[in-house]
Scaffold this active site. Structure first.
Site, PDB file in Angstrom:
ATOM      1  N   LYS A  63      32.488  46.411  43.394  1.00 12.64           N
ATOM      2  CA  LYS A  63      32.470  45.417  43.498  1.00 12.64           C
ATOM      3  C   LYS A  63      33.018  45.577  45.141  1.00 12.64           C
ATOM      4  O   LYS A  63      34.941  45.863  44.853  1.00 12.64           O
ATOM      5  CB  LYS A  63      32.879  44.008  43.522  1.00 12.64           C
ATOM      6  CG  LYS A  63      32.131  43.608  43.983  1.00 12.64           C
ATOM      7  CD  LYS A  63      32.559  41.585  42.549  1.00 12.64           C
ATOM      8  CE  LYS A  63      32.163  40.507  43.312  1.00 12.64           C
ATOM      9  NZ  LYS A  63      32.635  38.884  42.101  1.00 12.64           N
TER      10      LYS A  63
HETATM   11  C1  E4P Z   1      30.934  36.709  42.930  1.00 14.14           C
HETATM   12  O1  E4P Z   1      30.740  37.713  42.344  1.00 14.14           O
HETATM   13  C2  E4P Z   1      32.590  36.003  43.203  1.00 14.14           C
HETATM   14  O2  E4P Z   1      33.309  35.915  41.530  1.00 14.14           O
HETATM   15  C3  E4P Z   1      32.260  34.536  42.716  1.00 14.14           C
HETATM   16  O3  E4P Z   1      31.098  33.650  42.033  1.00 14.14           O
HETATM   17  C4  E4P Z   1      33.349  32.891  43.629  1.00 14.14           C
HETATM   18  O4  E4P Z   1      32.828  31.909  42.979  1.00 14.14           O
HETATM   19  P1  E4P Z   1      33.385  31.110  43.110  1.00 14.14           P
HETATM   20  O5  E4P Z   1      33.265  30.143  45.034  1.00 14.14           O
HETATM   21  O6  E4P Z   1      33.474  29.822  42.419  1.00 14.14           O
HETATM   22  O7  E4P Z   1      34.966  31.092  43.674  1.00 14.14           O
END
Ligand code: E4P
Length: 214
Positions: free
Chosen positions: A83
């Site tokens: 990622k």
């Molecule tokens: C995506 O891969 C992120 O880990 C995540 O969806 C972020 O979500 P949040 O805005 O609830 O922190």
């Protein structure tokens, strides 16, 4: 549409697996930090537990650092998706990893042209953050719709992984748009199973069942 769980908690991931609908996992540094455990320990455990793709995030900010980390992350399991944050340096890393056949997930996408660039660099997934845009009064679902339109127009193979999902309506709208993957906090997974009429309907059925002679 595939369902990933957005969590680094082993209990939450096990719970999602037990429901039989889990296709993969996404994590981020904040989710790992919430576990209070060492990253490499948690990452290995998740990769072992889950059969599908597991997104593990790099924390370096240069392409060189990201590529070094990617190599380390891939030792945790063959299902690791690297990622990478949406930065110019990130795009360089995505391009290099994609040339080696290593899957990537470009994260922190907040506008459609970022997703266009990520796809051109060869990203496997892009993660538009719906809830965080909604939080600042912008339409997170519109971002997803625009990305899908662009990808269809140019037949990009990059998958749209809807992230920062906050409630079942986000999931419903993503499904209607043909999103490839939604990644959900465990709370939303549970919300998806619920409806007050399901609960009251079942209560009545069970009460009436007691009156049936067996
Ligand atoms: C995506 O891969 C992120 O880990 C995540 O969806 C972020 O979500 P949040 O805005 O609830 O922190």
């Amino acid at each position: 549409m595939q369902y990933f769980i957005d969590s680094a908690s082993i209990e939450e991931i096990k719970e999602a697996i037990s429901l039989g609908v889990l296709d993969g996992v996404t994590t981020n540094p904040s989710l790992v930090s919430k576990t209070g455990r060492p990253f490499n320990e948690v990452a290995k455990e998740i990769c072992h537990l889950v059969q599908g793709p597991v997104s593990l995030e790099v924390v370096g900010t240069t392409a060189e650092e990201m590529l070094r980390e990617a190599k380390q992350l891939r030792t945790y399991g063959s299902n690791v998706v690297v990622k990478i944050p949406m930065l110019s340096e990130g795009l360089k890393a995505v391009k290099a990893l994609s040339a080696e056949g290593i899957p990537t997930n470009v994260t922190l996408i907040f506008q459609p042209v970022q997703a266009l660039l990520a796809a051109k660099a060869g990203a496997t997934y892009v993660s538009p953050f719906i809830g965080r845009l909604d939080d600042i009064g912008q339409d997170g679902l519109l971002l997803v719709r625009d990305i899908i339109q662009i990808y269809r127009q140019y037949s990009f193979k990059t998958k749209v992984l809807a992230a920062s999902v906050r409630h079942p309506i986000h999931v419903l709208e993503c499904a209607k748009m043909g999103v490839d993957v939604v990644t959900l906090p465990v709370k939303v997974v549970h919300q998806l199973t619920k409806h007050p009429l399901t609960d009251s309907g079942l209560k009545t059925f069970l009460e009436d069942w007691k009156k049936v002679k067996n």
